[in-house]
Scaffold this motif. Structure first.
Motif, short mmCIF file in Angstrom:
data_model
loop_
_atom_site.label_atom_id
_atom_site.label_comp_id
_atom_site.label_asym_id
_atom_site.label_seq_id
_atom_site.Cartn_x
_atom_site.Cartn_y
_atom_site.Cartn_z
N THR A 1 2.29 -13.58 -12.58
CA THR A 1 1.18 -12.35 -12.30
C THR A 1 1.68 -12.25 -10.50
O THR A 1 2.04 -13.07 -9.90
CB THR A 1 -0.17 -13.13 -12.25
N ARG A 2 0.99 -10.89 -10.20
CA ARG A 2 1.13 -10.59 -8.88
C ARG A 2 -0.07 -9.76 -8.75
O ARG A 2 -0.85 -8.98 -9.45
CB ARG A 2 2.38 -9.41 -8.79
N GLY A 3 -0.49 -9.77 -7.35
CA GLY A 3 -1.52 -8.98 -6.93
C GLY A 3 -1.75 -8.66 -5.45
O GLY A 3 -1.19 -9.52 -4.69
N HIS A 4 -2.07 -7.59 -5.07
CA HIS A 4 -2.46 -7.01 -3.60
C HIS A 4 -3.55 -6.53 -3.33
O HIS A 4 -4.05 -5.70 -4.17
CB HIS A 4 -1.22 -6.23 -3.50
N ILE A 5 -4.12 -6.74 -2.20
CA ILE A 5 -5.39 -6.41 -1.58
C ILE A 5 -5.18 -5.50 -0.35
O ILE A 5 -4.39 -6.22 0.68
CB ILE A 5 -6.37 -7.35 -1.26
N GLU A 6 -5.40 -4.36 -0.22
CA GLU A 6 -5.38 -3.67 0.94
C GLU A 6 -6.71 -2.90 1.44
O GLU A 6 -7.25 -1.97 0.75
CB GLU A 6 -4.36 -2.30 1.15
N CYS A 7 -7.23 -3.30 2.60
CA CYS A 7 -8.58 -2.70 3.14
C CYS A 7 -8.12 -2.16 4.55
O CYS A 7 -8.01 -3.11 5.51
CB CYS A 7 -9.62 -3.67 3.22
N LYS A 8 -8.58 -0.96 4.65
CA LYS A 8 -8.24 -0.54 6.03
C LYS A 8 -9.95 0.38 6.42
O LYS A 8 -10.10 1.00 5.71
CB LYS A 8 -7.19 0.59 6.10
N GLY A 9 -10.47 -0.04 7.46
CA GLY A 9 -11.37 0.36 8.05
C GLY A 9 -11.36 1.20 9.18
O GLY A 9 -10.68 0.91 10.20
N LEU A 10 -12.22 2.54 9.33
CA LEU A 10 -11.99 3.24 10.63
C LEU A 10 -13.39 3.39 11.20
O LEU A 10 -14.47 3.79 10.30
CB LEU A 10 -11.33 4.65 10.29
#
Length: 369
Positions: free
Chosen positions: A276-285
């Motif tokens: 299984t594979r998973g990725h999280i990306e959170c970018k805030g400005l």
């Protein structure tokens, strides 16, 4: 000429504009079906596409006995005070059934409209049978005259074997409206679930944490959120993916801007099966003083899972502005260009018609930048 959706034409010009900002076509042009609920009353339901059926949930439950197995199945009616409240009401909202092998080129549109200061409840059920491909855009809108309304929504998605559901939700609430959706999806073998959320307008409070359970081998879930939090907004948002079958994968992507509002951006992936594979990306400005609290979680439960996350919160770099100003833009234009680039999220597997709707929702918020 396509006919206007029943109920839309009765709204004020201000409210019609708010619907358009939420992706709603006032006529049925470029839509294969429409649903319109104002407060607690279903005003319109239609679907012209062969192989796809859309009904008010109360009517669907009476028509199909098997649907009772899908009602309150993914979400526990005793989960919290909001689910208990919805469970105590008569079923409202819509049910969509995409029959085996059906594929809609133009999306269905559903509009949940609050016309008064009251509590609106919905319980939606979306089923894509084996090999079906279903595209849906939902506009959640309050009238420009609404003060302290509340919206409590339940949505359950069922993605069958080799099926696909893409859903795009665009919020255009008022600055004193409280919104508490509860949604969950189950994805079978080789199925795909795409969930997109856009909120670029003031709202008092939103609290939501949708979940996708990948129960079939090689199934996929992708969540994408684009959020602007003006001053006074309190947004507690998140997504969770549970990888419980071999070869499943998930991607959780969020872009958050605060102009004085407070945002909690949660994301959680559980790797509970092999390969299984998973990725999280959170970018805030942060454009004006507010809070962005990113909480990415990855939870691996065995050796053969690959999970990753990245989170970043900051301001616009001065050198980026100066770079664009040196090429002929003034400071305001340079800032707007950077923000638009930050919000430019292209979603793999999304039809062009829905991608254009996402872009239009972001364009409509230009004054807020």
């Amino acid at each position: 000429m396509r006919k206007a959706v029943e109920g839309f034409e009765d709204l004020s010009s201000e409210d019609q504009e708010r619907l358009e900002q939420s992706g709603m076509m006032l006529s049925s042009e470029n839509r294969c079906g429409s649903f319109f609920q104002a407060d607690q009353d279903v005003k319109h339901t239609s679907c012209t596409y062969e192989g796809i059926e859309m009904l008010p949930t109360a009517e669907a439950l009476k028509k199909y006995d098997w649907l009772k197995d899908y009602y309150w199945n993914l979400i526990d009616k005793d989960k919290d005070e909001y689910t208990r409240y919805v469970a105590a009401q008569e079923p409202r909202g819509y049910t969509i059934i995409a029959k085996k092998g059906s594929k809609n080129i133009f999306p269905l549109q559903t509009c949940l409209f609050m016309a008064t200061d009251d509590i609106q409840t919905v319980h939606n059920i979306i089923v894509a049978e084996e090999g079906a491909e279903l595209h849906l855009i939902t506009g959640c809108v309050s009238s420009h005259s609404v003060g302290h309304g509340k919206h409590y929504g339940i949505t359950e998605f069922y993605v069958g074997k080799d099926a696909l559901i893409s859903t795009t939700m665009i919020h255009t609430w008022g600055e004193d409206v409280e919104v508490v959706p509860r949604s969950a999806a189950r994805v079978e073998e080789n199925g795909t679930f795409l969930s997109n959320y856009i909120s670029m307008k003031p709202v008092k409070r939103v609290q939501m944490y949708p979940e996708a359970r990948l129960s079939g081998e090689n199934s996929v879930a992708r969540f994408s959120s684009v959020v602007l939090a003006p001053e006074g907004s309190e947004l507690d948002l998140g997504q969770r993916a549970i990888l419980e079958a071999k070869g499943t994968s998930a991607e959780l992507l969020s872009r958050v801007i605060t102009r004085g509002g407070n945002v909690i951006a949660r994301a959680h992936i559980i790797g509970g099966a092999e390969e299984t594979r998973g990725h999280i990306e959170c970018k805030g400005l942060i454009l004006e003083d507010g809070i962005i609290h990113a909480i990415p979680e990855i939870e691996g439960r065995l050796t053969n899972t690959e999970l990753s996350h990245e989170a970043a919160v900051g301001k616009i770099a001065r050198d980026e502005i100066e770079y664009l100003m040196a090429r002929g833009l003034n400071e305001e234009e340079a800032t707007a260009t950077i923000i638009r680039g930050f919000l430019d999220v292209k979603i793999q597997g999304l039809p062009d018609s829905l991608q254009r709707q996402i872009d239009a929702a972001i364009d409509a918020a230009e004054d807020g930048f």
